[in-house]
Design a protein around this motif. Structure first.
Motif, PDB file in Angstrom:
ATOM      1  N   HIS A 182     -23.775  -9.605  21.566  1.00 17.55           N
ATOM      2  CA  HIS A 182     -23.894 -10.880  20.851  1.00 17.55           C
ATOM      3  C   HIS A 182     -22.493 -11.350  20.472  1.00 17.55           C
ATOM      4  N   GLU A 183     -22.218 -12.620  20.702  1.00 16.35           N
ATOM      5  CA  GLU A 183     -20.920 -13.191  20.354  1.00 16.35           C
ATOM      6  C   GLU A 183     -21.084 -14.180  19.192  1.00 16.35           C
ATOM      7  N   PRO A 184     -20.072 -14.285  18.321  1.00 15.39           N
ATOM      8  CA  PRO A 184     -18.844 -13.474  18.279  1.00 15.39           C
ATOM      9  C   PRO A 184     -19.109 -12.088  17.696  1.00 15.39           C
ATOM     10  N   VAL A 185     -18.253 -11.148  18.049  1.00 14.77           N
ATOM     11  CA  VAL A 185     -18.372  -9.787  17.542  1.00 14.77           C
ATOM     12  C   VAL A 185     -17.786  -9.717  16.131  1.00 14.77           C
ATOM     13  N   GLU A 186     -18.584  -9.241  15.194  1.00 16.43           N
ATOM     14  CA  GLU A 186     -18.091  -9.037  13.838  1.00 16.43           C
ATOM     15  C   GLU A 186     -17.256  -7.757  13.798  1.00 16.43           C
ATOM     16  N   ARG A 187     -16.167  -7.795  13.040  1.00  9.89           N
ATOM     17  CA  ARG A 187     -15.290  -6.626  12.955  1.00  9.89           C
ATOM     18  C   ARG A 187     -15.037  -6.244  11.496  1.00  9.89           C
ATOM     19  N   HIS A 188     -15.055  -4.948  11.240  1.00 10.75           N
ATOM     20  CA  HIS A 188     -14.773  -4.419   9.916  1.00 10.75           C
ATOM     21  C   HIS A 188     -13.514  -3.556   9.955  1.00 10.75           C
ATOM     22  N   VAL A 189     -12.777  -3.562   8.879  1.00 12.33           N
ATOM     23  CA  VAL A 189     -11.573  -2.740   8.762  1.00 12.33           C
ATOM     24  C   VAL A 189     -11.982  -1.280   8.534  1.00 12.33           C
ATOM     25  N   TYR A 190     -11.330  -0.377   9.241  1.00 10.24           N
ATOM     26  CA  TYR A 190     -11.558   1.059   9.052  1.00 10.24           C
ATOM     27  C   TYR A 190     -10.204   1.741   9.106  1.00 10.24           C
ATOM     28  N   ASP A 191      -9.535   1.795   7.960  1.00 12.84           N
ATOM     29  CA  ASP A 191      -8.189   2.345   7.881  1.00 12.84           C
ATOM     30  C   ASP A 191      -8.271   3.857   7.705  1.00 12.84           C
ATOM     31  N   GLU A 192      -8.262   4.572   8.815  1.00 15.21           N
ATOM     32  CA  GLU A 192      -8.424   6.017   8.779  1.00 15.21           C
ATOM     33  C   GLU A 192      -7.256   6.717   8.084  1.00 15.21           C
ATOM     34  N   ALA A 193      -6.120   6.030   7.981  1.00 22.89           N
ATOM     35  CA  ALA A 193      -4.962   6.630   7.319  1.00 22.89           C
ATOM     36  C   ALA A 193      -5.233   6.895   5.841  1.00 22.89           C
ATOM     37  N   LEU A 194      -6.195   6.173   5.262  1.00 25.79           N
ATOM     38  CA  LEU A 194      -6.553   6.415   3.863  1.00 25.79           C
ATOM     39  C   LEU A 194      -7.077   7.835   3.669  1.00 25.79           C
ATOM     40  N   ILE A 195      -7.591   8.419   4.734  1.00 26.29           N
ATOM     41  CA  ILE A 195      -8.057   9.805   4.696  1.00 26.29           C
ATOM     42  C   ILE A 195      -7.031  10.734   5.334  1.00 26.29           C
ATOM     43  N   SER A 196      -6.589  10.402   6.543  1.00 30.81           N
ATOM     44  CA  SER A 196      -5.744  11.318   7.307  1.00 30.81           C
ATOM     45  C   SER A 196      -4.420  11.618   6.611  1.00 30.81           C
ATOM     46  N   GLU A 197      -3.914  10.668   5.833  1.00 32.54           N
ATOM     47  CA  GLU A 197      -2.638  10.894   5.153  1.00 32.54           C
ATOM     48  C   GLU A 197      -2.790  11.706   3.869  1.00 32.54           C
ATOM     49  N   LYS A 198      -4.040  11.979   3.468  1.00 34.91           N
ATOM     50  CA  LYS A 198      -4.268  12.721   2.229  1.00 34.91           C
ATOM     51  C   LYS A 198      -4.867  14.103   2.450  1.00 34.91           C
ATOM     52  N   VAL A 199      -5.203  14.432   3.713  1.00 34.49           N
ATOM     53  CA  VAL A 199      -5.774  15.756   3.943  1.00 34.49           C
ATOM     54  C   VAL A 199      -4.690  16.820   3.825  1.00 34.49           C
ATOM     55  N   VAL A 200      -5.116  17.996   3.427  1.00 34.49           N
ATOM     56  CA  VAL A 200      -4.236  19.162   3.379  1.00 34.49           C
ATOM     57  C   VAL A 200      -4.634  20.071   4.535  1.00 34.49           C
TER      58      VAL A 200
END
Length: 202
Positions: free
Chosen positions: A94-112
């Motif tokens: 279906h057009e237009p394609v809706e897009r959502h932000v998914y900033d994985e750095a919010l997790i990946s930069e905080k993992v130990v």
């Protein structure tokens, strides 16, 4: 089709893509399916292939192992209410394609990270599974880098129960199968609660 195992159309959905992706992210699909099963219960979620459309049809079936038609993904929930099995068929986009932000750095930069394991503590801006995905990517990059072109794709998750909350999430590399399938152990607040699988896709 075997009429003793009828398929019921539950819902046709138009779902968003995440970021600049050209396919439906597993986390988006999982949450859409989870809204149709009990909140409490063991779950198995499988993605058979990449879904390059934002339109899908969710169907319910009494016994998905008897299904003759092709499906792209499946969620099976086992609870005190019984077994609820949902399959996903791909529809035209279906057009237009809706897009959502998914900033994985919010997790990946905080993992130990330590040998064979990554840990995330505290509140997350994402759902449970959407928090696990960036964690596993960090783990794979450290523990099992691939020398050939391709991409790690989320293909399966088994849960004893879907956590409603957590204080500490851990992922431990559990197995590497044929160099193209990896399994991680999901640990919530110190207790194992399931497994996460990634497959190497060209």
């Amino acid at each position: 089709m075997n009429l003793s195992h009828p398929v019921e159309v539950v819902e046709d959905l138009t779902l968003p893509f995440l970021g600049s992706r050209t396919y439906l992210h597993g986390t988006t699909l999982f949450e859409a399916l989870r809204s149709h099963v009990p909140k409490v219960g063991a779950m198995t979620f499988k993605i058979a292939r990449r879904i390059e459309s934002n339109r899908v049809r969710i169907c319910s079936m009494s016994d998905p192992s008897k299904q003759k038609e092709d499906y792209a993904a499946m969620l099976v929930c086992r609870s005190t209410e019984g077994v609820r099995s949902l399959t996903v068929q791909v529809l035209g986009p279906h057009e237009p394609v809706e897009r959502h932000v998914y900033d994985e750095a919010l997790i990946s930069e905080k993992v130990v990270a330590s040998a064979g394991e990554v840990v995330y503590e505290g509140a997350s801006p994402f759902t449970f599974v959407a928090t696990l995905i960036p964690m596993f990517k960090v783990l794979l990059k450290r523990e099992h880098p691939m020398p050939t072109p391709g991409q790690w794709m989320f293909t399966r998750m088994d849960l004893d129960a879907h956590p409603q909350s957590w204080e500490r999430l851990s992922l431990r590399l559990d197995a590497v199968l044929g160099n193209t399938l990896v399994r991680g152990v999901i640990i919530r607040n110190g207790t194992q609660c399931g497994h996460l699988y990634y497959s190497w896709v060209l």
